[in-house]
Design an enzyme around this catalytic site. Structure first.
Site, PDB file in Angstrom:
ATOM      1  N   SER A   1     -25.582  37.099  32.726  1.00  0.00           N
ATOM      2  CA  SER A   1     -26.730  36.638  33.509  1.00  0.00           C
ATOM      3  C   SER A   1     -26.301  36.219  34.912  1.00  0.00           C
ATOM      4  O   SER A   1     -25.157  35.819  35.142  1.00  0.00           O
ATOM      5  CB  SER A   1     -27.395  35.446  32.819  1.00  0.00           C
ATOM      6  OG  SER A   1     -27.920  35.820  31.567  1.00  0.00           O
TER       7      SER A   1
HETATM    8  N1  SAH Z   1     -25.516  34.567  27.532  1.00  0.00           N
HETATM    9  C1  SAH Z   1     -24.994  35.707  28.289  1.00  0.00           C
HETATM   10  C2  SAH Z   1     -26.056  36.707  28.616  1.00  0.00           C
HETATM   11  C3  SAH Z   1     -26.223  37.675  27.522  1.00  0.00           C
HETATM   12  S1  SAH Z   1     -27.384  38.961  27.792  1.00  0.00           S
HETATM   13  C4  SAH Z   1     -24.281  35.197  29.527  1.00  0.00           C
HETATM   14  O1  SAH Z   1     -23.554  34.249  29.383  1.00  0.00           O
HETATM   15  O2  SAH Z   1     -24.400  35.760  30.591  1.00  0.00           O
HETATM   16  C5  SAH Z   1     -28.256  38.879  26.268  1.00  0.00           C
HETATM   17  C6  SAH Z   1     -27.487  39.159  25.018  1.00  0.00           C
HETATM   18  O3  SAH Z   1     -28.389  39.003  23.947  1.00  0.00           O
HETATM   19  C7  SAH Z   1     -26.891  40.552  24.877  1.00  0.00           C
HETATM   20  O4  SAH Z   1     -25.511  40.464  24.699  1.00  0.00           O
HETATM   21  C8  SAH Z   1     -27.567  41.112  23.622  1.00  0.00           C
HETATM   22  O5  SAH Z   1     -26.709  41.915  22.830  1.00  0.00           O
HETATM   23  C9  SAH Z   1     -27.961  39.842  22.903  1.00  0.00           C
HETATM   24  N2  SAH Z   1     -29.047  39.949  21.924  1.00  0.00           N
HETATM   25  C10 SAH Z   1     -30.168  40.698  21.988  1.00  0.00           C
HETATM   26  N3  SAH Z   1     -30.935  40.488  20.899  1.00  0.00           N
HETATM   27  C11 SAH Z   1     -30.283  39.580  20.131  1.00  0.00           C
HETATM   28  C12 SAH Z   1     -30.561  38.946  18.877  1.00  0.00           C
HETATM   29  N4  SAH Z   1     -31.676  39.213  18.195  1.00  0.00           N
HETATM   30  N5  SAH Z   1     -29.658  38.068  18.378  1.00  0.00           N
HETATM   31  C13 SAH Z   1     -28.534  37.781  19.059  1.00  0.00           C
HETATM   32  N6  SAH Z   1     -28.204  38.341  20.242  1.00  0.00           N
HETATM   33  C14 SAH Z   1     -29.078  39.222  20.793  1.00  0.00           C
END
Ligand code: SAH
Length: 215
Positions: A63
């Protein structure tokens, strides 16, 4: 040439966070102390502090720093809380939350990313109070519920009811809600038996998979 990451980090804190209204000193200090460049794959390391989401492989992103700061600030953490993060990705936001709360449970649906998050957190010495779980977090994670705070890093068409149920009273929840390319960052406050909803900003996250999400 390797950049002076501390200078890059301080520039990010001032230019992207403080200048846009992030005021919680604990959040600013946490993000000043965490080496964000260690959380992205080597080929995008030079983009680690960009003012945008950055691709980390497997179709996912880290993010934008401002969004991570804003979500952490909204949760109003004091250091005693148990926090659930849904969508750990590379583990960066989990590291930020881990330095603001007592314990973080971070769920990631892509197994390779869950492993990447674990490896990153261990390498930077931030793994002591963070548990990365490989699985679908769209229904929360009942084992450690209720949570004092919940942060969802992927967008859902509606706030998943399981997450509302696993939020403690009092507690804060932050979640992007909307369509694939038009979402609002919703904030939920549970307090004295009442639940209040507000919108903090507009945003664009990857979709929340599984559960009641997009499928
Ligand atoms: N928190 C991260 C951003 C991750 S982007 C950061 O530090 O920047 C969002 C993430 O959510 C992706 O890796 C995706 O694989 C995950 N994701 C999507 N659906 C999900 C679900 N149902 N359960 C867990 N993770 C999920």
């Amino acid at each position: 040439m390797i950049p002076d990451w501390e200078t890059v980090r301080r520039t990010m804190i001032e230019g992207q966070l403080r200048a846009r209204g992030i005021r919680d000193e604990r959040v600013l200090r946490a993000m000043e102390s965490i080496p964000r460049e260690e959380f992205v794959p080597p080929d995008v390391r030079l983009l680690a502090y960009r003012d945008d989401p950055v691709p980390i492989g497997l179709g996912q992103t880290i993010s934008q720093p401002y969004m991570t700061a804003l979500m952490a600030e909204v949760l109003d953490l004091k250091g005693t809380e148990t926090v659930l993060e849904v969508g750990a990705g590379c583990g960066y936001a989990a590291a930020v939350l881990g330095s603001l709360a007592a314990r973080v449970i971070a769920v990631e649906i892509v197994p390779a990313l869950a492993q990447m998050a674990r490896d990153n957190l261990r390498r930077v010495g931030r793994d002591a109070n963070i548990t990365v779980i490989s699985g679908d977090g769209s229904m929360g994670h009942a084992l450690f519920a209720p949570y004092d705070a919940i942060s969802v890093a992927a967008a859902a068409p509606e706030i998943p009811t399981a997450l509302l149920e696993q939020l403690r009273d009092p507690g804060w929840l932050v979640v992007p809600v909307g369509s694939l390319d038009d979402q609002e960052l919703r904030v939920v406050r549970k307090e004295r038996g009442r639940t209040e909803y507000s919108v903090r900003t507009y945003c664009r996250f990857v979709p929340l998979r599984g559960g009641e999400g997009w499928q």
